[in-house]
Design a protein around this motif. Structure first.
Motif, PDB file in Angstrom:
ATOM      1  N   LEU A  52       0.823  -1.206   0.000  1.00 12.43           N
ATOM      2  CA  LEU A  52       0.000   0.000   0.000  1.00 12.43           C
ATOM      3  C   LEU A  52       0.857   1.256   0.000  1.00 12.43           C
ATOM      4  N   HIS A  53       1.905   1.253   0.803  1.00 14.38           N
ATOM      5  CA  HIS A  53       2.777   2.427   0.883  1.00 14.38           C
ATOM      6  C   HIS A  53       3.371   2.766  -0.482  1.00 14.38           C
ATOM      7  N   ASN A  54       3.662   1.742  -1.274  1.00 13.54           N
ATOM      8  CA  ASN A  54       4.274   1.963  -2.586  1.00 13.54           C
ATOM      9  C   ASN A  54       3.269   2.443  -3.630  1.00 13.54           C
ATOM     10  N   LEU A  55       1.987   2.413  -3.298  1.00 10.27           N
ATOM     11  CA  LEU A  55       0.977   2.968  -4.192  1.00 10.27           C
ATOM     12  C   LEU A  55       0.845   4.470  -3.929  1.00 10.27           C
ATOM     13  N   PRO A  56       0.393   5.246  -4.898  1.00  8.38           N
ATOM     14  CA  PRO A  56       0.299   6.700  -4.706  1.00  8.38           C
ATOM     15  C   PRO A  56      -0.687   7.076  -3.606  1.00  8.38           C
ATOM     16  N   GLY A  57      -0.436   8.209  -2.976  1.00 10.17           N
ATOM     17  CA  GLY A  57      -1.389   8.809  -2.064  1.00 10.17           C
ATOM     18  C   GLY A  57      -1.211   8.426  -0.601  1.00 10.17           C
ATOM     19  N   ARG A  58      -1.963   9.143   0.219  1.00  8.15           N
ATOM     20  CA  ARG A  58      -2.022   8.880   1.652  1.00  8.15           C
ATOM     21  C   ARG A  58      -3.107   7.839   1.916  1.00  8.15           C
ATOM     22  N   LYS A  59      -2.855   6.925   2.881  1.00  9.77           N
ATOM     23  CA  LYS A  59      -3.829   5.890   3.202  1.00  9.77           C
ATOM     24  C   LYS A  59      -4.230   5.988   4.674  1.00  9.77           C
ATOM     25  N   ILE A  60      -5.530   5.968   4.936  1.00  9.06           N
ATOM     26  CA  ILE A  60      -6.062   6.003   6.294  1.00  9.06           C
ATOM     27  C   ILE A  60      -6.838   4.715   6.512  1.00  9.06           C
ATOM     28  N   ILE A  61      -6.396   3.898   7.482  1.00 10.98           N
ATOM     29  CA  ILE A  61      -6.936   2.557   7.676  1.00 10.98           C
ATOM     30  C   ILE A  61      -7.725   2.467   8.973  1.00 10.98           C
ATOM     31  N   LEU A  62      -8.939   1.898   8.898  1.00  8.88           N
ATOM     32  CA  LEU A  62      -9.678   1.561  10.114  1.00  8.88           C
ATOM     33  C   LEU A  62      -9.758   0.047  10.247  1.00  8.88           C
ATOM     34  N   LYS A  63     -10.215  -0.418  11.400  1.00 10.46           N
ATOM     35  CA  LYS A  63     -10.197  -1.842  11.727  1.00 10.46           C
ATOM     36  C   LYS A  63     -11.382  -2.586  11.129  1.00 10.46           C
ATOM     37  N   GLY A  64     -11.125  -3.809  10.624  1.00  8.59           N
ATOM     38  CA  GLY A  64     -12.168  -4.717  10.195  1.00  8.59           C
ATOM     39  C   GLY A  64     -12.166  -5.971  11.054  1.00  8.59           C
ATOM     40  N   ASN A  65     -13.144  -6.813  10.883  1.00  9.73           N
ATOM     41  CA  ASN A  65     -13.230  -8.008  11.727  1.00  9.73           C
ATOM     42  C   ASN A  65     -12.143  -9.039  11.428  1.00  9.73           C
ATOM     43  N   HIS A  66     -11.515  -8.983  10.254  1.00 10.14           N
ATOM     44  CA  HIS A  66     -10.439  -9.913   9.924  1.00 10.14           C
ATOM     45  C   HIS A  66      -9.055  -9.290  10.056  1.00 10.14           C
ATOM     46  N   ASP A  67      -8.962  -8.096  10.607  1.00  5.61           N
ATOM     47  CA  ASP A  67      -7.652  -7.469  10.809  1.00  5.61           C
ATOM     48  C   ASP A  67      -7.074  -7.950  12.136  1.00  5.61           C
ATOM     49  N   TYR A  68      -6.627  -9.199  12.142  1.00  2.00           N
ATOM     50  CA  TYR A  68      -6.123  -9.819  13.374  1.00  2.00           C
ATOM     51  C   TYR A  68      -4.816  -9.193  13.839  1.00  2.00           C
ATOM     52  N   TRP A  69      -4.138  -8.510  12.959  1.00  2.00           N
ATOM     53  CA  TRP A  69      -2.887  -7.836  13.279  1.00  2.00           C
ATOM     54  C   TRP A  69      -3.103  -6.570  14.104  1.00  2.00           C
ATOM     55  N   TRP A  70      -4.329  -6.079  14.148  1.00  2.00           N
ATOM     56  CA  TRP A  70      -4.626  -4.803  14.813  1.00  2.00           C
ATOM     57  C   TRP A  70      -4.353  -4.912  16.311  1.00  2.00           C
ATOM     58  N   THR A  71      -3.594  -3.967  16.836  1.00  3.18           N
ATOM     59  CA  THR A  71      -3.258  -3.967  18.253  1.00  3.18           C
ATOM     60  C   THR A  71      -3.365  -2.537  18.769  1.00  3.18           C
ATOM     61  N   SER A  72      -2.581  -2.149  19.742  1.00  3.22           N
ATOM     62  CA  SER A  72      -2.674  -0.782  20.252  1.00  3.22           C
ATOM     63  C   SER A  72      -2.183   0.204  19.196  1.00  3.22           C
ATOM     64  N   LEU A  73      -2.725   1.412  19.257  1.00  7.60           N
ATOM     65  CA  LEU A  73      -2.343   2.433  18.284  1.00  7.60           C
ATOM     66  C   LEU A  73      -0.847   2.721  18.358  1.00  7.60           C
ATOM     67  N   SER A  74      -0.286   2.736  19.560  1.00 10.78           N
ATOM     68  CA  SER A  74       1.143   3.036  19.710  1.00 10.78           C
ATOM     69  C   SER A  74       2.004   1.966  19.048  1.00 10.78           C
ATOM     70  N   LYS A  75       1.618   0.695  19.179  1.00 13.45           N
ATOM     71  CA  LYS A  75       2.392  -0.377  18.549  1.00 13.45           C
ATOM     72  C   LYS A  75       2.287  -0.298  17.029  1.00 13.45           C
ATOM     73  N   MET A  76       1.101   0.026  16.534  1.00 12.64           N
ATOM     74  CA  MET A  76       0.930   0.114  15.082  1.00 12.64           C
ATOM     75  C   MET A  76       1.722   1.285  14.513  1.00 12.64           C
ATOM     76  N   ILE A  77       1.714   2.415  15.214  1.00 11.65           N
ATOM     77  CA  ILE A  77       2.485   3.574  14.761  1.00 11.65           C
ATOM     78  C   ILE A  77       3.980   3.267  14.804  1.00 11.65           C
ATOM     79  N   ASP A  78       4.429   2.595  15.875  1.00 15.13           N
ATOM     80  CA  ASP A  78       5.845   2.216  15.976  1.00 15.13           C
ATOM     81  C   ASP A  78       6.264   1.327  14.799  1.00 15.13           C
ATOM     82  N   THR A  79       5.364   0.414  14.398  1.00 19.86           N
ATOM     83  CA  THR A  79       5.665  -0.474  13.268  1.00 19.86           C
ATOM     84  C   THR A  79       5.812   0.316  11.977  1.00 19.86           C
ATOM     85  N   LEU A  80       4.906   1.265  11.765  1.00 22.01           N
ATOM     86  CA  LEU A  80       5.006   2.098  10.563  1.00 22.01           C
ATOM     87  C   LEU A  80       6.309   2.883  10.552  1.00 22.01           C
ATOM     88  N   GLU A  81       6.674   3.450  11.690  1.00 19.65           N
ATOM     89  CA  GLU A  81       7.908   4.237  11.765  1.00 19.65           C
ATOM     90  C   GLU A  81       9.137   3.359  11.553  1.00 19.65           C
TER      91      GLU A  81
END
Length: 229
Positions: free
Chosen positions: A68-97
């Motif tokens: 997704l990052h390699n595709l053009p534009g900014r991406k804003i993601i919200l949680k779905g029922n199959h997003d098992y990777w979703w955890t605390s916001l701080s951990k997700m932000i740390d992963t992106l950084e």
């Protein structure tokens, strides 16, 4: 600088979850990429309404984030029922950084003000097979929806509420979520989650003063929907 939306990408670069076993999902990632690159530019924003990656944890989701990052534009993601990777916001932000995935943000108890539009949202909840709601989850999601709506900046502009689950479906409605939309002046709500024949029962168009849109990727033929020029 346009804004687009689409849900249920079900990417699986590392998880290797086959989607082509479902009708209409053959080569869906390739179709998504082709459509995305054809219409979305680097200054545009895309809201992804849940079920983005099949990764079972953040490490397994990173290859999908990188796609997704390699595709053009900014991406804003919200949680779905199959997003098992979703955890605390701080951990997700740390992963992106850590992986330098700066074009991605998460919609979680917050909101974004983009091109005069307030982008709010949460996962939501849904009646399943006519069964009673889990009232604890309904209340929790209502709190998250309200937290997102309350977090809006003072700038003028329309508010769009993005949910993963439809708040009204097959003749059943989550009144708490409709009440919140009325309370905070939401006139447009967009959601995904529903696939295949189930999309026949999806509410599309005006309902109780709110315009509802289905943005599941297979419903959109894997072509992001432009919601603001």
């Amino acid at each position: 600088m346009a804004i687009y939306a689409i849900g249920d990408l079900h990417l699986s670069v590392a998880a290797k979850k086959p989607m082509d076993i479902f009708d209409g999902w053959q080569d869906h990632a390739e179709k998504l990429i082709e459509n995305w690159e054809r219409k979305i530019g680097p200054q545009d924003t895309v809201v992804l309404a849940g079920d983005t990656s099949w990764g079972m944890d953040l490490a397994q989701a990173v290859p999908d984030f990188r796609l997704l990052h390699n595709l053009p534009g900014r991406k804003i993601i919200l949680k779905g029922n199959h997003d098992y990777w979703w955890t605390s916001l701080s951990k997700m932000i740390d992963t992106l950084e850590k992986h330098e995935l700066g074009s991605i943000s998460f919609l979680h108890n917050n909101s974004y003000y983009v091109e005069g539009l307030h982008i709010c949202g949460s996962r939501g909840w849904l009646f399943e097979n006519g069964q009673p709601h889990n009232e604890k989850i309904v209340r929790r999601e209502a709190m998250r929806i309200e937290a997102s709506l309350k977090s809006r900046e003072s700038g003028e502009g329309e508010t769009i509420l993005f949910l993963h689950y439809p708040p009204t479906y097959a003749g059943q409605t989550l009144e708490a979520y409709i009440d919140l939309m009325h309370k905070y002046g939401v006139k447009r709500c967009m959601y995904g989650h529903v696939h295949g024949q189930g999309q026949r029962h999806a509410v599309r168009g005006p309902y109780r003063g709110i315009e509802f849109s289905m943005i599941a990727s297979d419903y959109l033929s894997f072509d992001p929907l432009q919601i603001k020029v």
